[in-house]
Design a protein around this motif. Sequence first.
Motif, PDB file in Angstrom:
ATOM      1  N   LYS A   1      -4.249  -1.400 -10.224  1.00 54.74           N
ATOM      2  CA  LYS A   1      -3.501  -1.159  -9.663  1.00 54.74           C
ATOM      3  C   LYS A   1      -1.886  -0.448 -10.037  1.00 54.74           C
ATOM      4  O   LYS A   1      -1.589  -0.973 -11.482  1.00 54.74           O
ATOM      5  CB  LYS A   1      -2.344  -1.476  -8.601  1.00 54.74           C
TER       6      LYS A   1
ATOM      7  N   THR B   1      -0.762  -1.848  -0.954  1.00 52.89           N
ATOM      8  CA  THR B   1      -1.149  -0.975  -1.250  1.00 52.89           C
ATOM      9  C   THR B   1      -0.660   0.322  -0.468  1.00 52.89           C
ATOM     10  O   THR B   1      -1.454   1.316  -0.512  1.00 52.89           O
ATOM     11  CB  THR B   1      -2.850  -1.279  -1.593  1.00 52.89           C
TER      12      THR B   1
ATOM     13  N   SER C   1      -3.397   2.867  -6.286  1.00 52.41           N
ATOM     14  CA  SER C   1      -4.420   1.415  -6.217  1.00 52.41           C
ATOM     15  C   SER C   1      -5.431   1.757  -5.387  1.00 52.41           C
ATOM     16  O   SER C   1      -6.438   1.373  -5.222  1.00 52.41           O
ATOM     17  CB  SER C   1      -3.536   0.412  -5.056  1.00 52.41           C
TER      18      SER C   1
ATOM     19  N   GLY D   1      -8.415  -1.096  -5.541  1.00 50.02           N
ATOM     20  CA  GLY D   1      -8.063  -1.065  -6.293  1.00 50.02           C
ATOM     21  C   GLY D   1      -8.677   0.255  -7.254  1.00 50.02           C
ATOM     22  O   GLY D   1      -9.788   0.807  -6.203  1.00 50.02           O
TER      23      GLY D   1
END
Length: 767
Positions: A475, A580, A600, A666
């Motif tokens: 990230k 995230t 991310s 991710g």
Amino acid sequence: MKKKCSSALLLLLSVIVVFTAACSSAGGSGQEKDLKGRELAGGTKSEVAKGRYREEKVDLPFSVQHIFDVQCGEDGNVSILFENEPGSFHYWQSGDGGSSWEQKELGTEWLPQGYRVVSASFGEKDIVLSAGKMSEDPLDEKHAVGEYAYFQMEHIQGDAKVRALQLPLPEPQEEHLQSGYGLGQILLSAEGKIYGMFISGEEENSRYEVVCFAPGGREVLWRQKTNTAEIALYGDKVYLSEYGGAVQVLDAGSGDKLEELAIPLEANFLNSMDVNTREEKIFYSNKTGIYGTDDHNTLTELLVDGKRSSFSDISYDIKRLCRVEGDVFLLFVQSAAGAGMELLRYEFDAEMPARPEHELVVYSLKNNYVLEKMISDFQSSHPEVQMIHEVGMEEAAVKEEADAIGILNTEMMAGTGPDVLLLNGLPWESYAQKGMLKDLHSDLASYVSGEEGFANLFQAYQTDGAQYAAPVSFKIPVVVGAKEKVSHIQSPADLLSAAEKTEDMPAFFRQDKGLLRYMFSIYWRDIQKEDETVSKEGLRKLLETVGKINNRLKETENEISLFFQEDEPEKSDDVFANDTFLDASNITYGNVAMDLGYLSSIHDFWDIVHRGFSYQATAKGVFSALIAGINCESQQEELAREFLSFMLGEEEQKIFIDGMYAVIMGLPVNKDAFAQTPSVLAKGIPQEDENGSGNSEENDQWMEPQRFTQLLDDAGNLTIPAMENTIVMDAIQKGAEGYLMGEESLEAAVEEIYKALELYMYEKRYS
């Protein structure tokens, strides 16, 4: 304040003491058992019992978005009624237990224009249907509204005829028609009786009734009021679920309650259950497996172990279970991406070992969705391997991270412990120094060289040329907004200046613990010196900046920003992995001036581009990553290396770009997977017509190529791993809590944190 300081110090010391103590391995294992709990005779490999369900993923020749009914006959024939887009209605059959399928033509000319099927059900030879007019409100997503219409298809195996049904239901009031009035569920018995879940009213005023009609639907035989519920019909019993736990069993002839069954169904409730009336058996499924029980739910056995099957995948939602005659189960599942359903077929294989031949233990300190997804995918493609995921914080005796890490340290130093470790939150550098992790340099040569992966990401985790840790996903810490607002932000002081200049709304939503964690994680290089001691001045400066930003955010907070304040996470949640949140739409809607967080998700990147915003890395070269390693004492070294290779491979790395962003977050470290992003995204991004409405055509021109090139360049310039040591962060958060709440001075907070960190760093260096 003294009490808080001493507790933080004790937490740190407990980890160090356990880590440096002499250890002995824990041993002893009980008699092995097969899936059904039977003891394996003798326990030797030559005497291992055989017999297990084999999983097969069936490639469906059709796309399913919503299943109305699945009928499994005693002859192995399977029939399915479903919808793949609003207003469609399809009927397919399989003559080989779900392995192959052929379409049956029914047509939809009987369906009034603008209507969609709400519910449909097989009888013995007929089908009954409930349909409603689709809403024209785009926010309703074409939900069926108004008074429902009912139909019966007769002789579907021959010359099918459709006739409208006039069911004796109360006349609707005008207010009833806003959300749909009538049978939200409709079922047909073998003798022609029609059963339905009658819904009237809307929202908090909704009313529900189970209704039974005589064949032809001319009169009501019985009715029973209920709460929000659903029903299923098997033989002479109606199963009623009020979404509250127990399933009520009703007599289909009278509606009288016969009993309650405590069946642990999940979100799709009765769709996850099937009943064989001839054998008087109930089958049901949830994430833990497929189970069989008697019709009174007194004796239950595990038939298909969820831990060894794809449907336990965190990204899957079980939509329908069907048991086919002859030890075959069909399970329709849908991924979090929202694409068409997939079909998993389970058939009993008498020659397959009841237990997998190998066992691979994978460890993470806390829950992690990416790891769970990868374990499930590997398990699905390796039925000979039993994958075991150990979560340190879920051990019964564990209360703090220190407890879990201490237990793991004991196992690792004793030469036992897990085979593969997700190293986030663990003192992996110490493990590497003590020779407790494998050097993966040769295994990862193509990634370190840049041939297959981002070389800079892998090299960031090297220790004197050795590769003890491998990044799995990453990230980028960013601030998002209009280019003129974010392009200059590169430091904590810049973030403070931006927050102070923002008026009438919060600069961004991230505050309190979330802001503290974010800032100390990505600006840790300003605090820790090269000799691993702590700069008190750097600590003071950053904490003061965080406090000032936080105060400014509180001055401008409103109902929306209060809504986004984070709750206290569960101890077993991986806070860094789950951090995230990045939603550019809030800038568009005027809720915040900017958005601060981690880039991310490829889909978040597309959203930023689509809305005309820019992003700026808030800390040059810094990135956050999931990292994995292999226990040097693993007895399954070859299998552990295979799993690591699987996690980093192009095919598995596509999970980060294939639409499961609500669960799997991710960016992929595999360069080939990363490079496929534009083409993969184009398939899921609709073209827009001249009126701004979307259509289903693939959008090949979804953004300017240079924007993605810039993201690729940004990924290639990351060199500094963020600080995500849970022990360090715990000490920082505990020491800063009083300061952020205005109950403690800056100097007192700095002193408390400094002492705790200095002690930790000292003991870490000399342990």
